[in-house]
Design a protein around this motif. Sequence first.
Motif, PDB file in Angstrom:
ATOM      1  N   PRO A 228      -6.395 -81.053   7.452  1.00 54.71           N
ATOM      2  CA  PRO A 228      -5.453 -81.322   8.551  1.00 54.71           C
ATOM      3  C   PRO A 228      -5.191 -82.810   8.752  1.00 54.71           C
ATOM      4  N   LEU A 229      -6.192 -83.647   8.464  1.00 54.14           N
ATOM      5  CA  LEU A 229      -6.011 -85.091   8.644  1.00 54.14           C
ATOM      6  C   LEU A 229      -5.030 -85.644   7.611  1.00 54.14           C
ATOM      7  N   ILE A 230      -5.111 -85.104   6.398  1.00 55.18           N
ATOM      8  CA  ILE A 230      -4.183 -85.560   5.348  1.00 55.18           C
ATOM      9  C   ILE A 230      -2.752 -85.299   5.812  1.00 55.18           C
ATOM     10  N   GLN A 231      -2.530 -84.125   6.434  1.00 59.35           N
ATOM     11  CA  GLN A 231      -1.190 -83.803   6.952  1.00 59.35           C
ATOM     12  C   GLN A 231      -0.808 -84.740   8.090  1.00 59.35           C
ATOM     13  N   ALA A 232      -1.782 -85.014   8.952  1.00 59.76           N
ATOM     14  CA  ALA A 232      -1.496 -85.864  10.116  1.00 59.76           C
ATOM     15  C   ALA A 232      -1.081 -87.274   9.703  1.00 59.76           C
ATOM     16  N   TYR A 233      -1.546 -87.691   8.548  1.00 61.32           N
ATOM     17  CA  TYR A 233      -1.240 -89.047   8.075  1.00 61.32           C
ATOM     18  C   TYR A 233      -0.074 -89.049   7.081  1.00 61.32           C
ATOM     19  N   GLU A 234       0.794 -88.101   7.183  1.00 60.04           N
ATOM     20  CA  GLU A 234       1.901 -88.027   6.244  1.00 60.04           C
ATOM     21  C   GLU A 234       2.643 -89.362   6.190  1.00 60.04           C
ATOM     22  N   GLY A 235       2.949 -89.817   4.988  1.00 62.03           N
ATOM     23  CA  GLY A 235       3.638 -91.106   4.843  1.00 62.03           C
ATOM     24  C   GLY A 235       2.681 -92.252   4.561  1.00 62.03           C
ATOM     25  N   CYS A 236       1.374 -92.062   4.809  1.00 60.50           N
ATOM     26  CA  CYS A 236       0.363 -93.087   4.482  1.00 60.50           C
ATOM     27  C   CYS A 236      -0.291 -92.723   3.142  1.00 60.50           C
ATOM     28  N   GLU A 237      -0.963 -93.705   2.553  1.00 58.42           N
ATOM     29  CA  GLU A 237      -1.693 -93.418   1.310  1.00 58.42           C
ATOM     30  C   GLU A 237      -3.031 -92.772   1.662  1.00 58.42           C
ATOM     31  N   THR A 238      -3.278 -91.566   1.170  1.00 55.92           N
ATOM     32  CA  THR A 238      -4.563 -90.910   1.459  1.00 55.92           C
ATOM     33  C   THR A 238      -5.313 -90.623   0.154  1.00 55.92           C
ATOM     34  N   TYR A 239      -6.594 -90.834   0.177  1.00 61.49           N
ATOM     35  CA  TYR A 239      -7.445 -90.571  -0.999  1.00 61.49           C
ATOM     36  C   TYR A 239      -8.632 -89.732  -0.561  1.00 61.49           C
ATOM     37  N   LEU A 240      -8.744 -88.563  -1.157  1.00 58.75           N
ATOM     38  CA  LEU A 240      -9.895 -87.700  -0.880  1.00 58.75           C
ATOM     39  C   LEU A 240     -10.863 -87.851  -2.045  1.00 58.75           C
ATOM     40  N   ARG A 241     -12.124 -88.143  -1.763  1.00 57.46           N
ATOM     41  CA  ARG A 241     -13.092 -88.381  -2.844  1.00 57.46           C
ATOM     42  C   ARG A 241     -14.495 -88.026  -2.368  1.00 57.46           C
ATOM     43  N   PRO A 242     -15.440 -87.858  -3.317  1.00 55.36           N
ATOM     44  CA  PRO A 242     -16.833 -87.648  -2.899  1.00 55.36           C
ATOM     45  C   PRO A 242     -17.371 -88.927  -2.258  1.00 55.36           C
ATOM     46  N   SER A 243     -18.251 -88.800  -1.305  1.00 50.92           N
ATOM     47  CA  SER A 243     -18.868 -89.985  -0.683  1.00 50.92           C
ATOM     48  C   SER A 243     -19.750 -90.700  -1.703  1.00 50.92           C
ATOM     49  N   ASN A 244     -19.888 -91.990  -1.518  1.00 47.55           N
ATOM     50  CA  ASN A 244     -20.754 -92.753  -2.430  1.00 47.55           C
ATOM     51  C   ASN A 244     -21.675 -93.671  -1.617  1.00 47.55           C
ATOM     52  N   LEU A 245     -22.484 -94.402  -2.359  1.00 48.95           N
ATOM     53  CA  LEU A 245     -23.469 -95.252  -1.714  1.00 48.95           C
ATOM     54  C   LEU A 245     -22.824 -96.358  -0.877  1.00 48.95           C
ATOM     55  N   GLU A 246     -21.637 -96.760  -1.275  1.00 46.88           N
ATOM     56  CA  GLU A 246     -20.934 -97.789  -0.518  1.00 46.88           C
ATOM     57  C   GLU A 246     -20.643 -97.304   0.905  1.00 46.88           C
ATOM     58  N   ASP A 247     -20.333 -96.012   1.025  1.00 46.75           N
ATOM     59  CA  ASP A 247     -20.100 -95.446   2.363  1.00 46.75           C
ATOM     60  C   ASP A 247     -21.367 -95.551   3.203  1.00 46.75           C
ATOM     61  N   VAL A 248     -22.499 -95.256   2.578  1.00 47.81           N
ATOM     62  CA  VAL A 248     -23.783 -95.354   3.282  1.00 47.81           C
ATOM     63  C   VAL A 248     -24.021 -96.792   3.706  1.00 47.81           C
ATOM     64  N   PHE A 249     -23.847 -97.688   2.757  1.00 51.88           N
ATOM     65  CA  PHE A 249     -24.115 -99.104   2.970  1.00 51.88           C
ATOM     66  C   PHE A 249     -23.260 -99.667   4.105  1.00 51.88           C
ATOM     67  N   LEU A 250     -21.968 -99.386   4.042  1.00 59.13           N
ATOM     68  CA  LEU A 250     -21.072 -99.947   5.050  1.00 59.13           C
ATOM     69  C   LEU A 250     -21.312 -99.352   6.430  1.00 59.13           C
ATOM     70  N   GLN A 251     -21.710 -98.094   6.451  1.00 57.18           N
ATOM     71  CA  GLN A 251     -21.979 -97.494   7.759  1.00 57.18           C
ATOM     72  C   GLN A 251     -23.267 -98.032   8.371  1.00 57.18           C
ATOM     73  N   LEU A 252     -24.200 -98.382   7.521  1.00 52.06           N
ATOM     74  CA  LEU A 252     -25.499 -98.804   8.043  1.00 52.06           C
ATOM     75  C   LEU A 252     -25.596-100.295   8.331  1.00 52.06           C
ATOM     76  N   THR A 253     -24.818-101.105   7.601  1.00 52.40           N
ATOM     77  CA  THR A 253     -24.964-102.551   7.784  1.00 52.40           C
ATOM     78  C   THR A 253     -23.884-103.052   8.733  1.00 52.40           C
ATOM     79  N   ASP A 254     -24.096-104.264   9.197  1.00 51.55           N
ATOM     80  CA  ASP A 254     -23.193-104.841  10.194  1.00 51.55           C
ATOM     81  C   ASP A 254     -21.800-105.027   9.600  1.00 51.55           C
TER      82      ASP A 254
END
Length: 306
Positions: A275-301
Motif C-alpha cells: 500500500p505504501l508503494i501505491q501511496a508514493y505514486e510518482g516517487c522512486e520506490t525500491y523494495l529490497r531485503p533489509s541489510n546490515l546498513e539498515d541496522v547500523f543507521l538505525q542504531l547509530t546517531d
Amino acid sequence: MNAQSAFAVEARELVKRYGDLTAVDHINFTVNHGEAFGMLGPNGAGKSTTMRMIYCRTPLTAGTLLVDGLDVTQQARQIKTRVGVVPQENNLDPDLDVRENLLVYARYFGIKKAEAEQRTQETLELVALTEKQQVSVEELSGGMKRRLMIARALLNRPHILILDEPTTGLDPHVRHALWDMLRELRTRGITVLLSTHYMDEAEKLCDRLLIINDGKILVSGTPRELIATHASAFALEVRGCNGHQLLQPATNHIIADKRGSTHFYFAPSSELLAPLIQAYEGCETYLRPSNLEDVFLQLTDKDRLH
Ligand SMILES: Nc1ncnc2c1ncn2[C@@H]1O[C@H](COP(=O)(O)OP(=O)(O)OP(=O)(O)O)[C@@H](O)[C@H]1O
Ligand SMILES: [Mg+2]
C-alpha cells in the motif's frame, strides 16, 4: 592457538580514557579462535582505540583484556609475536622497495636471514606482489600498499590478524581480491579481527560482529541475527519524495524512518509494504531485503551521518 585460552580475544569491562574523553567505555566481548570478527561504528566510535589496546600499542585505563589467553598489561611481548597488525594508516618505509620493506620488518621479529627471505617470497605470492618486489613503495597504488601491509603483518605467522579498515578507499576489484585473501587465511585457522565502515564487507566476511558508538557496544551477533533482530526483513526506500510527509503506516508492524530526503519503511513481509508503494505514486520506490546498513543507521546517531 594457545591450548589453554578459551578465546582469541576476551575483553571485560574494558575502558580507555584520553583525559576527560572516554573513548572506550566498559565494553565486553569475546572473539573465538579461528573466526572472523568485525567491529562497526561511525567515525570516532572507538574501533581503532580498541584494536590498539589489543595489539598492545596503547595501554588500557581499566578492565581486563586477554589476547590468546595472555594479559595485555603483563605479557605484551608474547602477544606481539602472536598478532599481525594492519593499522588504519599505511606506515610502510617509502625509502625501501617492496621486498626490503618485508625483510626489514622480519628482522624486527628476529627472523633469521634465510627464513626471512623465504617468508618474504611466500607472503608476496599470497598478496600477488611478487612481480612488484623491486618497485619502490611510493610507486605502488593504494590497493597494492594495503596488500603489502597485509603481507608484512603475516611475516611472523600470527595466530590473530588485526586489520583496521583494510579496504577503505580501494576499488571494488581490489576489495574483492582482499576478501578472497582473508577467506584463504581463515582456512589456515587464523583468527581475523577487522574494523570496517562497509556493511557489505561485514556481512560477507564476518561470522560475528559488534556495532560500537561513543565507546559503547550497541549490539553484537551474527550479521543475520542483527538484521533479523534490529531491522525487519524487507525495506522500502522512497527517493525523490521532497514535499511528501513521512507516512505513518496503518499497522505497527511497519517501522517508518527518514534519512535526509529518503524515506524508509521496514516490514516483516513485502505485502505489508505494497500500500505504501501505491501511496508514493510518482516517487522512486525500491523494495529490497533489509541489510546490515539498515541496522547500523538505525542504531547509530543519524545526525552525525549526514
Ligand atoms: N591518541 C589520542 N589522544 C586523544 N584522543 C584520541 C586519541 N586517539 C583517539 N582519540 C579519540 O578517541 C575517540 C575514538 O577514536 P578512534 O580512533 O578509536 O575511533 P574510530 O572508531 O577508529 O573512528 P574512525 O572510523 O574515524 O577510524 C575519538 O573521539 C578520538 O578523537
Ligand atoms: Mg579508526
